[in-house]
Write a protein that holds these residues in place. Structure first.
Motif, PDB file in Angstrom:
ATOM      1  N   ASN A 171       0.811  -1.169   0.041  1.00  0.00           N
ATOM      2  CA  ASN A 171      -0.020  -0.185   0.165  1.00  0.00           C
ATOM      3  C   ASN A 171       0.720   1.286  -0.080  1.00  0.00           C
ATOM      4  O   ASN A 171       0.345   2.403  -0.186  1.00  0.00           O
ATOM      5  N   GLY A 172       2.151   1.214   0.162  1.00  0.00           N
ATOM      6  CA  GLY A 172       3.089   2.217   0.094  1.00  0.00           C
ATOM      7  C   GLY A 172       3.310   2.512  -1.415  1.00  0.00           C
ATOM      8  O   GLY A 172       3.833   3.207  -1.761  1.00  0.00           O
ATOM      9  N   ALA A 173       2.750   1.220  -2.381  1.00  0.00           N
ATOM     10  CA  ALA A 173       3.214   1.505  -3.679  1.00  0.00           C
ATOM     11  C   ALA A 173       1.711   1.544  -4.355  1.00  0.00           C
ATOM     12  O   ALA A 173       1.864   0.672  -5.343  1.00  0.00           O
ATOM     13  N   ALA A 174       0.912   2.141  -3.830  1.00  0.00           N
ATOM     14  CA  ALA A 174      -0.583   1.986  -4.478  1.00  0.00           C
ATOM     15  C   ALA A 174      -1.330   3.221  -4.099  1.00  0.00           C
ATOM     16  O   ALA A 174      -0.594   4.013  -3.370  1.00  0.00           O
ATOM     17  N   HIS A 175      -2.477   3.150  -4.404  1.00  0.00           N
ATOM     18  CA  HIS A 175      -3.319   4.530  -4.430  1.00  0.00           C
ATOM     19  C   HIS A 175      -3.439   5.051  -2.911  1.00  0.00           C
ATOM     20  O   HIS A 175      -3.761   6.208  -2.853  1.00  0.00           O
ATOM     21  N   LEU A 176      -3.414   4.294  -2.003  1.00  0.00           N
ATOM     22  CA  LEU A 176      -3.561   4.546  -0.517  1.00  0.00           C
ATOM     23  C   LEU A 176      -2.674   5.785  -0.360  1.00  0.00           C
ATOM     24  O   LEU A 176      -2.842   6.857   0.273  1.00  0.00           O
ATOM     25  N   ALA A 177      -1.261   5.493  -0.542  1.00  0.00           N
ATOM     26  CA  ALA A 177      -0.325   6.686  -0.285  1.00  0.00           C
ATOM     27  C   ALA A 177      -0.495   7.891  -1.215  1.00  0.00           C
ATOM     28  O   ALA A 177      -0.411   8.778  -0.684  1.00  0.00           O
ATOM     29  N   TYR A 178      -0.921   7.625  -2.614  1.00  0.00           N
ATOM     30  CA  TYR A 178      -0.694   8.683  -3.754  1.00  0.00           C
ATOM     31  C   TYR A 178      -2.119   9.618  -3.240  1.00  0.00           C
ATOM     32  O   TYR A 178      -2.079  10.676  -3.531  1.00  0.00           O
ATOM     33  N   SER A 179      -3.384   8.749  -2.854  1.00  0.00           N
ATOM     34  CA  SER A 179      -4.406   9.637  -2.524  1.00  0.00           C
ATOM     35  C   SER A 179      -4.358  10.817  -1.692  1.00  0.00           C
ATOM     36  O   SER A 179      -4.976  11.751  -1.586  1.00  0.00           O
ATOM     37  N   ARG A 180      -3.651  10.646  -0.618  1.00  0.00           N
ATOM     38  CA  ARG A 180      -3.479  11.541   0.557  1.00  0.00           C
ATOM     39  C   ARG A 180      -2.658  12.960  -0.227  1.00  0.00           C
ATOM     40  O   ARG A 180      -3.183  14.039   0.136  1.00  0.00           O
ATOM     41  N   SER A 181      -1.749  12.602  -1.138  1.00  0.00           N
ATOM     42  CA  SER A 181      -1.256  13.926  -1.524  1.00  0.00           C
ATOM     43  C   SER A 181      -2.277  14.520  -2.588  1.00  0.00           C
ATOM     44  O   SER A 181      -2.439  15.906  -2.662  1.00  0.00           O
ATOM     45  N   ILE A 182      -3.008  13.914  -3.398  1.00  0.00           N
ATOM     46  CA  ILE A 182      -4.010  14.282  -4.366  1.00  0.00           C
ATOM     47  C   ILE A 182      -5.094  15.104  -3.521  1.00  0.00           C
ATOM     48  O   ILE A 182      -5.430  16.078  -4.065  1.00  0.00           O
ATOM     49  N   SER A 183      -5.305  14.336  -2.356  1.00  0.00           N
ATOM     50  CA  SER A 183      -6.704  14.968  -1.530  1.00  0.00           C
ATOM     51  C   SER A 183      -5.916  16.697  -1.037  1.00  0.00           C
ATOM     52  O   SER A 183      -7.099  17.302  -0.719  1.00  0.00           O
ATOM     53  N   THR A 184      -4.879  16.743  -1.002  1.00  0.00           N
ATOM     54  CA  THR A 184      -4.372  18.122  -0.429  1.00  0.00           C
ATOM     55  C   THR A 184      -4.712  19.079  -1.606  1.00  0.00           C
ATOM     56  O   THR A 184      -4.572  20.289  -1.277  1.00  0.00           O
ATOM     57  N   TRP A 185      -4.574  18.947  -2.929  1.00  0.00           N
ATOM     58  CA  TRP A 185      -4.538  19.789  -3.661  1.00  0.00           C
ATOM     59  C   TRP A 185      -5.676  19.982  -4.539  1.00  0.00           C
ATOM     60  O   TRP A 185      -5.768  21.046  -5.094  1.00  0.00           O
ATOM     61  N   PHE A 186      -6.696  19.121  -4.146  1.00  0.00           N
ATOM     62  CA  PHE A 186      -8.034  19.362  -5.018  1.00  0.00           C
ATOM     63  C   PHE A 186      -9.224  19.327  -3.925  1.00  0.00           C
ATOM     64  O   PHE A 186      -9.243  18.780  -2.953  1.00  0.00           O
TER      65      PHE A 186
END
Length: 432
Positions: free
Chosen positions: A143-158
């Motif tokens: 999950n460190g190489a999946a959308h759990l990790a990436y979604s956090r960053s995206i959710s701060t931008w939009f």
């Protein structure tokens, strides 16, 4: 500035963090907005990540591994289960680290270990235990190489285009699911399964690391700043006291059993019923393509309609696809079933993080998302194994797939019990 709001019975203090990035142009509606670069980097990282590369290619390796080592399908599926259970157990802790340290550091470490572990599957020689140990390592970092990790960053931008942004991140998983099974099957046919695993491991490292290093960071984080920026929302303890969290999690649990079981055994089921390995791999590719479409359409819908109603429709589509797969005895039925399951898989990947941000904010987003993954992964481990056991015992997947489709249709209706999130969402929007 700080504000108070009440979501259900839980009061939450919201604190705004002002940075130059929050007030400067362009906005999230402009293509020049830096957040869209983060989306692109995340999209390619997810394409090579656990949920795409490992999950969607797993089925094309089932028969080659069985032929090479004489393992049963249940034994091979147990490797998938080990990875899924391990991923579920560590996801809350991983989410906590992401909330505390930011996603970039976690992604870089996990993607490195993950890519190397995939590549080492090409070196299997010492029996089933070696396969299981490798799957365990994949679960630790998955999950460190999946959308759990990436979604956090995206959710701060939009905020206003969050559904669309998350959907485009999940497009990476759809592209991977569409392309990688066919590529893996082609390499297996020409050079063997060992070469296929070596190629996939190298691909994970080449796609996942460079762009994540350059672009993945929370909004408001200065390039050299090591810590994550504070964001508004509930604590994870407050989230666990919310009925909305447990409704989302329960639906996800049922969906994961059904969907992961069907996806994992898709190629084996279709070849059992007379399809060639190439056509079965094509069905898996169609599943990936439809999941891509599902992500884009669902992202658009989430920005315009009440999320739980969108989730209700998506779960019903998945249930229909699983029911058709249970009866599939031709290429036409097979690709149609795969397409419907893919739409559901893609849509669900976008709806879960979207709903979590709308109900609980970003303060403990990754921790709560990680907790949902604990249940999702546990169910994902159960689904493939019980289907394999049903096949080994009866020689057929049909009865159990029909039962799983019915259970998912019932769970879909539970989405309609979710409360409105407009009040808490408005306050979060103001705070951001």
């Amino acid at each position: 500035m700080s504000e108070q709001f009440d979501s259900g019975s839980v009061g939450v203090r919201m604190t705004t963090v002002h940075t130059p990035e929050m007030t400067s142009s362009p906005s999230e509606f402009d293509l020049g907005y830096f957040g869209w670069r983060v989306v692109l980097a995340a999209c390619l990282g997810v394409m090579a990540g656990f949920g795409s590369l490992f999950v969607y290619t797993f089925s094309v390796f089932v028969k080659p591994l069985a032929a090479e080592f004489g393992w049963s399908r249940e034994a091979i599926s147990s490797g998938f289960a080990i990875a899924a259970v391990t991923l579920g157990v560590v996801s809350p802790l991983l989410g906590r680290w992401i909330d505390r340290f930011g996603p970039r550091r976690i992604i870089l470490v996990c993607m490195t270990v993950y890519g190397c572990a995939i590549a080492t599957l090409s070196l299997l020689h010492f029996g089933l235990w070696q396969f299981y140990v490798t799957c365990f390592v994949l679960g630790l970092v998955g999950n460190g190489a999946a959308h759990l990790a990436y979604s956090r960053s995206i959710s701060t931008w939009f905020q206003q285009r969050l559904g669309t942004a998350l959907a485009f991140v999940m497009v990476g998983a759809g592209l991977g699911a569409m392309i990688l099974p066919v590529v893996a099957q082609s390499i297996i046919s020409r050079s063997g399964w060992r070469a296929a695993y070596a190629f996939l491991g190298g691909l994970a490292l080449l796609l996942g690391l460079p762009l994540s290093w350059r672009y993945i960071k929370d909004r408001g984080v200065i390039a050299h700043e090591p810590a994550a920026v504070s964001h508004p929302g509930m604590t994870w303890q407050q989230g666990l006291r919310s009925s909305a969290f447990w409704i989302i999690t329960a639906i996800l649990f049922v969906s994961s059993i059904s969907m992961n079981g069907a996806i994992t055994h898709l190629s084996a089921l279709l070849t059992d019923r007379g399809l060639t390995a190439g056509k079965a791999a094509l069905c898996a590719s169609i599943l990936g393509g439809s999941s891509l479409l599902g992500r884009i359409v669902v992202g658009w819908l989430l920005d315009r309609f009440f999320g739980p109603r969108v989730a209700f429709a998506i779960n019903l589509i998945t249930a229909l696809g699983i029911f058709l797969l249970a009866r599939a005895n031709s290429f036409t039925t097979g690709w149609l079933a795969a397409a419907l399951i893919g739409v559901g898989a893609g849509g669900e990947a976008a709806t879960t993080p979207y709903l979590l941000t709308r109900y609980f904010g970003l303060n403990a987003f990754s921790t709560l998302y990680g907790l949902t993954w604990t249940f999702y992964a546990a169910a994902g481990a159960i689904g493939p194994v019980i289907l394999a056991r049903a096949f080994d015992a009866t020689g057929s997947y049909t009865s159990l797939l029909i039962l799983l489709a019915a259970a998912l249709a019932l769970a879909a209706a539970t989405n309609l019990l979710l409360p409105r999130y407009s009040d808490s969402g408005d306050v979060i929007k103001k705070a951001l």
